[in-house]
Design a protein around this motif. Structure first.
Motif: not given
Length: 331
Positions: A59-61, A65-74, A202-207
């Motif tokens: 998720s960090l590399v 993964g970074r885009a999905g990580l940023a979308s979790i809380l929203p 679907v909402h995070y944009g990535t599995p």
């Protein structure tokens, strides 16, 4: 938000089977780790923790993964999906609990049939309810026949191992009733886990993000359980130094992530059936290539595995409506 693309069945089904191949390998590794530690809960916690570490690094590399990580809380704050979906990973923890507490009583064969039965039945139900991202799918006669054949084929494939079923119980068949309900329930909930993960993907944009959240929830449950066990029974054996004991968690990343991706294209039932087929093929390959002491590959195991593949093809093909209805004579 960019949703993962849908895959055609001809591409998605082999991926489902391929992800299922990791399940028996993970089971073999986690089983060996549990025996080494003399503690099934500690082994599960270690496995989930290594999987979580892998998902944090990914998720960090990776940019995705970074885009999905940023979308979790929203996504959670905006209630894009029911918030209970973020604890779907607890179902994976329940499955591990079921393995730890019932395999010794039921045997591997009966445990496998119980979980497959629960997962196959709930796959039909979840698709019918439209919980997953693929939407509602009708419960057709062909799909029901495919499910029944799958359960029968799995029972046939594992039948050579039934001699060890219930070896740990002295109370006869009645004593097996309660223990067998736990793996049935764990298998039943697995389809809901896949549907929740697929919707979240679907909402995070990535599995990647959905898999990460799964491991966070699973680790929370397992480490809480392990803390209670440590307080009551003390620590397990020291951790082994061999690197391969820690591959179970990364393999869990594979089938959880692919499952979250594939349910949008295949639906929950077909994704689950594909993974079941992969599980049987992987178990057969392990028994042939790296057999454990006393392992015998019987004809029923091979034929049952082939019948499982046939049943999944039957349930997957786009049969025309009314294919099982008797044709009325033309007057």
């Amino acid at each position: 938000m960019t949703s993962p693309p849908r895959l055609p069945v001809l591409a998605g089904l082999p991926l489902a089977v391929g992800s299922g191949l990791a399940i028996p390998v993970q089971g073999r590794i986690n089983g060996a780790l549990g025996a080494r530690l003399d503690d099934g809960i500690a082994a599960a916690a270690v496995s989930f923790s290594t999987g979580l570490l892998v998902m944090i690094i990914i998720s960090l590399v990776l940019p995705r993964g970074r885009a999905g990580l940023a979308s979790i809380l929203p996504a959670v704050r905006s209630r894009a999906f029911p918030r209970i979906y973020v604890v779907a990973g607890a179902i994976g923890a329940l499955f591990v609990f079921a393995q730890s507490f019932t395999v010794g009583i039921l045997g591997v064969a009966l445990f496998t049939v119980a979980t497959v039965t629960g997962q196959t039945v709930s796959g039909l139900l979840v698709d019918r309810m439209g919980i997953g991202p693929a939407g509602k799918k009708s419960v057709t006669g062909i799909r029901i026949i495919g499910c029944v054949l799958t359960i029968a084929a799995v029972a046939w494939a594992v039948s050579p191992r039934f001699s060890g079923a219930g070896a740990g119980s002295d109370g006869g068949p009645a004593a097996l009733l309660l223990p067998i309900l736990l793996p049935v329930a764990a298998g039943f909930l697995m389809s809901f886990q896949q549907a929740m993960n697929g919707t979240a993907t679907v909402h995070y944009g990535t599995p990647i993000a959905a898999t990460l959240v799964n491991f966070v929830a699973g680790c929370t449950v397992l480490w809480a359980a392990l803390a209670v066990k440590l307080a009551l029974a003390g620590p397990a054996n020291p951790l082994p130094t061999e690197w391969w004991y820690y591959l179970g968690g990364p393999m869990g990343c594979v089938f959880i992530g692919l499952g979250a991706l594939l349910v949008r294209s295949l639906g929950v039932l077909v994704t689950g059936l594909g993974m079941i087929a992969g599980q049987l093929l992987g178990s057969l390959a392990l028994d042939l290539a790296l057999p454990t002491p006393g392992t015998v590959v019987a004809p029923a195991t091979v034929l049952g595995t082939l019948l499982t593949l046939a049943a999944i093809i039957l349930a997957t093909l786009p049969w025309p409506r009314g294919a099982l209805r008797r044709q009325r004579p033309v007057r």
